[in-house]
Design a protein around this motif. Structure first.
Motif, PDB file in Angstrom:
ATOM      1  N   LEU A   1       0.760  -1.184   0.054  1.00 44.68           N
ATOM      2  CA  LEU A   1      -0.022  -0.040  -0.006  1.00 44.68           C
ATOM      3  C   LEU A   1       0.854   1.322   0.141  1.00 44.68           C
ATOM      4  CD1 LEU A   1      -2.017  -1.839   2.538  1.00 44.68           C
ATOM      5  CD2 LEU A   1      -3.207  -0.659   0.481  1.00 44.68           C
ATOM      6  N   ALA A   2       0.169   2.187  -0.479  1.00 43.33           N
ATOM      7  CA  ALA A   2       0.867   3.605  -0.650  1.00 43.33           C
ATOM      8  C   ALA A   2       0.496   4.657   0.465  1.00 43.33           C
ATOM      9  CB  ALA A   2       1.213   4.222  -1.966  1.00 43.33           C
TER      10      ALA A   2
ATOM     11  N   ALA B   1       4.575   2.710 -10.090  1.00 46.05           N
ATOM     12  CA  ALA B   1       5.816   3.252  -9.823  1.00 46.05           C
ATOM     13  C   ALA B   1       6.188   2.897  -8.198  1.00 46.05           C
ATOM     14  CB  ALA B   1       5.358   4.882  -9.758  1.00 46.05           C
ATOM     15  N   ASP B   2       5.265   2.507  -7.440  1.00 44.09           N
ATOM     16  CA  ASP B   2       5.848   2.015  -5.927  1.00 44.09           C
ATOM     17  C   ASP B   2       6.616   0.879  -5.993  1.00 44.09           C
ATOM     18  OD1 ASP B   2       4.296   4.152  -4.789  1.00 44.09           O
ATOM     19  OD2 ASP B   2       2.400   3.275  -5.321  1.00 44.09           O
ATOM     20  N   PHE B   3       5.963  -0.093  -7.022  1.00 46.96           N
ATOM     21  CA  PHE B   3       6.706  -1.271  -7.073  1.00 46.96           C
ATOM     22  C   PHE B   3       8.086  -1.190  -7.805  1.00 46.96           C
ATOM     23  CE2 PHE B   3       2.423  -3.264  -6.289  1.00 46.96           C
ATOM     24  CZ  PHE B   3       3.037  -4.145  -5.539  1.00 46.96           C
ATOM     25  N   ALA B   4       8.006  -0.212  -8.628  1.00 43.78           N
ATOM     26  CA  ALA B   4       9.291  -0.202  -9.504  1.00 43.78           C
ATOM     27  C   ALA B   4      10.577   0.765  -8.322  1.00 43.78           C
ATOM     28  CB  ALA B   4       9.013   1.079 -10.703  1.00 43.78           C
ATOM     29  N   ALA B   5       9.841   1.321  -7.789  1.00 42.95           N
ATOM     30  CA  ALA B   5      10.781   2.002  -6.638  1.00 42.95           C
ATOM     31  C   ALA B   5      11.219   1.014  -5.446  1.00 42.95           C
ATOM     32  CB  ALA B   5       9.961   3.195  -5.761  1.00 42.95           C
ATOM     33  N   HIS B   6      10.581  -0.094  -5.521  1.00 42.47           N
ATOM     34  CA  HIS B   6      10.919  -1.216  -4.541  1.00 42.47           C
ATOM     35  C   HIS B   6      11.026  -2.527  -5.033  1.00 42.47           C
ATOM     36  CE1 HIS B   6      10.700   1.429  -0.851  1.00 42.47           C
ATOM     37  NE2 HIS B   6       9.832   1.929  -1.522  1.00 42.47           N
ATOM     38  N   PRO B   7      12.314  -2.951  -5.743  1.00 43.70           N
ATOM     39  CA  PRO B   7      12.429  -3.907  -6.635  1.00 43.70           C
ATOM     40  C   PRO B   7      12.608  -5.228  -5.646  1.00 43.70           C
ATOM     41  CG  PRO B   7      14.493  -2.628  -6.894  1.00 43.70           C
ATOM     42  CD  PRO B   7      13.144  -1.585  -5.992  1.00 43.70           C
TER      43      PRO B   7
END
Lengths: 618, 618
Positions: free
Chosen positions: A299-300, A341-347
């Motif tokens: 979640l964001a 974008a959140d997933f991309a920021a947290h590989p």
């Protein structure tokens, strides 16, 4: 506002037009019917104009609220809606309210807001006037227009951006005083809703942006309500946002096998995982179920300062995240499902296979900010990991192994992983045990019509409201805050009092007691109706006389009477030749033929009986 | 708002604190006393909070306004204060209001305003509901909170930024209908102010930003008023802004000598010029006076679009420019005296020696924009030249010759110079002839408490409000607009009803009829007062009982009673031992000793007599 003297209202001149079609933007009955019956008109999204009939109902609702506030010892004041920034800055709410607050600047670039609620101003006013324990307790209230820039104004008056609220605030020296003030307001609320004939449930609530400790909501049950609440047979009642999950005892895990990672290809969902688990890693004693899996949901959060934070909530796989419960838990932050974008920021978060290994305390290998998103796991920032309260020490789980197609089995909470904290994010289900052990919960929906808070000392502390106590020492005052959504109550009354033909008001809030219909072509019909209208008005009955000429058919007039919703409809029509007039109840529709000479007495008697049957003033 | 049931108010618990000192920012009596007596408190500049006693007075004023509106056939509605930009854009007022309008954006960057007045919304509502001549005429009203971002909020409630207004709007098919609707509202205003006991003058007014034709103001005369009005013995009355200068006949100038420039060193003022003229250029028949000189005053307009324009107003030297009259004449532009930058931008304007030669038609040698201020007269832009209506063709003047130390004599209007137009900018003086020839004018000051306008078709045209006429043709509706500043009326009542000790309300708007003072140490005093308070309340008398303990001295209690201003003060004190209670009038101060057993009857009788003496309902 209040009703002035009420001359006979006349359909021929009354500022109203009824509509046969529902407005395009209306989804709920109160919204549709209040617009169709000419009570309100939309001026902008979530912002309404009150037409004469709507205003009459609103005045009656306000009068009940005002009388009971005064009877409870509260004193009426009236604050501006346009307020300077400073007091709201002092309590942090200028920023905490985020985009829900209408902000503006004056010609000198001073910052102002349109007040969503007035805790700060009441606190400052009492600070301005009072200085001693002898001045307390006191409870003040206002009935005033409030503003909230709702993201999704909806359901007409139920969630608007400009609306009328009664807000009251109590000021006491100590907790016992606050308890007493709170109890007095709570009782006044019960009398108000009783008098309005509005069914309600009092439920435990969260305090939200208000802060403070104890808080209860008055909800009126209806399937179109935005709030979900729970009840147990044993008397527990709470907004679902306020339900606290009973925490099970920790389990022993000395004998638990070590955690083991298994290949579980193509298991991105709980169902597919449970199926493979039973097929390939079956247990002798029972089948694996979703409740054995630990689901990790990304979640964001958006914090009031605009900062976005990715968090992961771990909960048993047989429950979904309830975004409203989670939202209440993380206030004043906003929450939404994480995006690409959140997933991309947290590989390190492997979609579909996320496990505790990459999260929270055990995942925070390199807690360095600012380098996220470049794909190098050595530089990602830590993600906070929050667990459902049911995930107690010793519970064993199947969960993601942080690699595609792999899950870990027998992962033991407290042994193999820990979290940054617990959170009330899981949905509440019908049949769950009540937190107080008073039996299984049932769920229902309702509209919040009132909310009472024990604020405690938060506002007084932030704004310096102290008074001298008995010993001459400065002491911080303790406060309560008590709100009723007056315009929303009117909508709730319309929800609770309508049928497929229109509104059907209880007598004490109806815009008029009687709709008198002249249904015929003869002058004698209009003459008789005119006389009856005048005599009823003389006897104190509020009459809307449908005096439109005979080319407006009786059918149209009857339909309008049913749409507008006065409790009694009097028809002067064909029966007049035989010396009778019809008196109908809007609810039930029972009709009585009354001799024309008796009709005024009969109607007065029925109005009085209706008024007498309604719960009285305190 | 309205008063609920009124239990006995008690000083010990009433939310009020009186102040012995005037607030630092208060200049007028109503502002000082309403704050000192605890009726209102400032929340921000021009924005006030209403405390219980103030709110009670406001409710009574509102009730009178509402009753008379309903009696005049107007129907009550209620519009939002927060409105979308579009309707105000359609009529041009979004920009015309300039910085006086509070503007804001919602979370979707939609433009909104806080409404200063509601012509647009009423027009659109009638358009929404009505479609035929049969629906008209109709008059609608609301009592609602309005917003104006005043440059200089002042005098407490008299010029605020958030205030309560009653605004009404009439809708008619034709001019005769508008005249009738206007007359009905005018008569209702007279009844309202009569009932409130507020002296008023009805004066001709300008329409200002409203547009439209006929317009009258209701002013209550007071030296602290912001408006100046004129009256003649013959019945003419007008706001000074609306006085139209009688235009004299043109004069023959065939025999007039040619204009001649003379050296007039050191004559930057009218007085110095007149002195030199008489000394050096004396006429045989009479002395030169200031009225023979043509004064050219440089002013700067700021247009709604932000554009600044320098203009020159030419007027007889014996009159000053009245910036309020000029302001009314140039609306929606703002006007102020020109500053150094304005002169720098126009080097053709020779301070102290400006003449028509450099202005308007004859001055516009090179009408090129954008090159001003570089000192080259060939590149300056034209300056508009506006003349006082007295400067008719054939009049001869001494005026500036556009060079330091030089004036031109015998400059003849129409022969030697023309202007871009005339303007009502000159002050009106006591003794000036009334425009209608009804005698000399006298000047006085007043507060505008009401304003009625014949708007005509401006708004209906701009917003497309047409209805079908008798012949089935679309016809534009004609409108009127009628406003009462409700909170300002309350302040005006305070101005008109006070003395050096405090407020002294007329009975029909007083927050309570009687202030009952327990003035003594004995329990018997408090027991007797308690009983009298309860009996008076039972009889319908509104009582504020000063039940504060005896350590609050009788002097303090009497001073508070005088400051708060109830029409009757009842003192239970030393006389009680002799079986008497004192009944005092707040105004006049006459005191009567009444046997304690008779006091309730006596007070009820006096309250009833006061109420009966007040002008009644219509």
């Amino acid at each position: 506002m209040s009703l002035g003297r009420t001359p006979v209202l006349r359909m021929s001149t009354l500022f109203v037009r009824t509509l046969r079609e529902d407005p395009a933007d209306a989804e709920v009955a109160s919204h549709k019917l209040l617009v169709r019956a000419g009570y309100i008109r939309r001026a902008a999204p979530g912002i309404y104009t009150w037409l004469p009939l709507g205003l009459r109902v609103l005045a009656k609702v306000e009068a009940v609220v005002r009388e009971e506030m005064v009877a409870a010892g509260a004193q009426e004041v009236h604050f501006p809606a346009l307020l300077p920034r400073e007091p709201y800055e002092a309590t942090g709410r200028w920023s905490e309210y985020g985009p829900n607050l209408f902000r503006l600047q004056d010609r000198k670039q001073g910052d102002y807001l349109l007040a969503p609620t007035h805790e700060e101003m009441f606190t400052l006013l009492v600070k301005d006037l009072y200085s001693s324990y002898k001045d307390l307790p006191t409870t003040l209230f206002q009935i005033q227009t409030k503003y909230r820039d709702e993201a999704r104004p909806r359901a007409g008056l139920i969630r608007g951006r400009e609306f009328v609220m009664k807000d009251a605030y109590s000021f006491d020296m100590d907790d016992a005083g606050l308890d007493a003030s709170y109890a007095a307001q709570r009782a006044a609320y019960q009398r108000i809703f009783d008098r309005l004939g509005l069914e309600y449930v009092v439920v435990a609530a969260t305090s939200g942006a208000m802060g403070g400790s104890r808080s209860e909501e008055f909800l009126t049950p209806t399937p179109i309500g935005e709030d979900t609440f729970v009840r147990s047979a044993g008397g527990y009642a709470a907004n679902v946002e306020a339900v606290v999950t009973p925490v099970p005892d920790a389990l022993p895990y000395d004998d638990a096998p070590a955690a083991h990672v298994e290949d579980t290809p193509d298991t991105p969902t709980i169902d597919s995982l449970v199926a493979i688990a039973n097929e390939r890693f079956g247990r002798p004693d029972r089948l694996w179920t979703a409740a054995d899996t630990l689901k990790n949901v990304v979640l964001a959060l958006t914090h009031p300062d605009g900062r976005r934070e990715v968090v992961v909530v771990g909960l048993p796989g047989d429950r979904e995240v309830d975004l409203k419960r989670l939202g209440a838990a993380v206030e004043p932050a906003d929450v939404e499902p994480a995006g690409d974008a959140d997933f991309a920021a947290h590989p390190e978060l492997v979609k579909g296979y996320i496990g505790p290994g990459s999260l929270g305390p055990q995942g925070a290998q390199v807690p360095v900010d600012g380098a996220a998103g470049d794909g190098d796991p050595a530089t990602v920032s830590a993600v906070r990991y929050l667990l459902d309260p049911r995930v107690v020490e010793g519970t064993r789980w199947i969960t993601g192994a942080d690699a595609p197609g792999k899950h870990v089995f027998d992962l033991v909470a407290g042994r193999d992983f820990t979290a940054d904290g617990t959170i009330e994010a899981a949905e509440v289900k019908a049949g769950d045990e009540a937190p107080d052990g008073s039996g299984p919960l049932e769920l229902a929906r309702g509209i919040e019509i009132g909310h009472i808070f024990q604020l405690g000392r938060k506002y007084a502390q932030a704004l310096g409201l102290t008074v001298l106590d008995v010993n001459g020492k400065q002491q911080v005052v303790t406060m309560g805050s008590y709100g009723i959504g007056v315009t929303r109550v009117l909508a709730a009354l319309a929800e609770a009092n309508h049928d497929d033909k229109g509104l059907a008001w209880p007598v004490h809030v109806a815009p008029h007691h009687v709709q008198l219909v002249a249904a015929g072509r003869d002058a004698s019909v209009f003459e008789a109706a005119e006389r009856i209208a005048a005599e009823l008005a003389d006897r104190g009955v509020e009459v809307l006389y449908d005096d439109r000429p005979s080319k407006v058919s009786p059918g149209v007039k009857f339909a309008d009477a049913e749409l507008l919703g006065a409790p009694l409809v009097v028809v002067v029509g064909r029966g007049l030749a035989d010396g009778v007039v019809e008196v109908r109840s809007r609810v039930g529709g029972d009709a009585e033929q009354v001799p024309v000479d008796d009709v005024v007495d009969a109607v007065v008697g029925r109005v009085e009986a209706l008024l007498a049957a309604a719960p009285g003033r305190s």
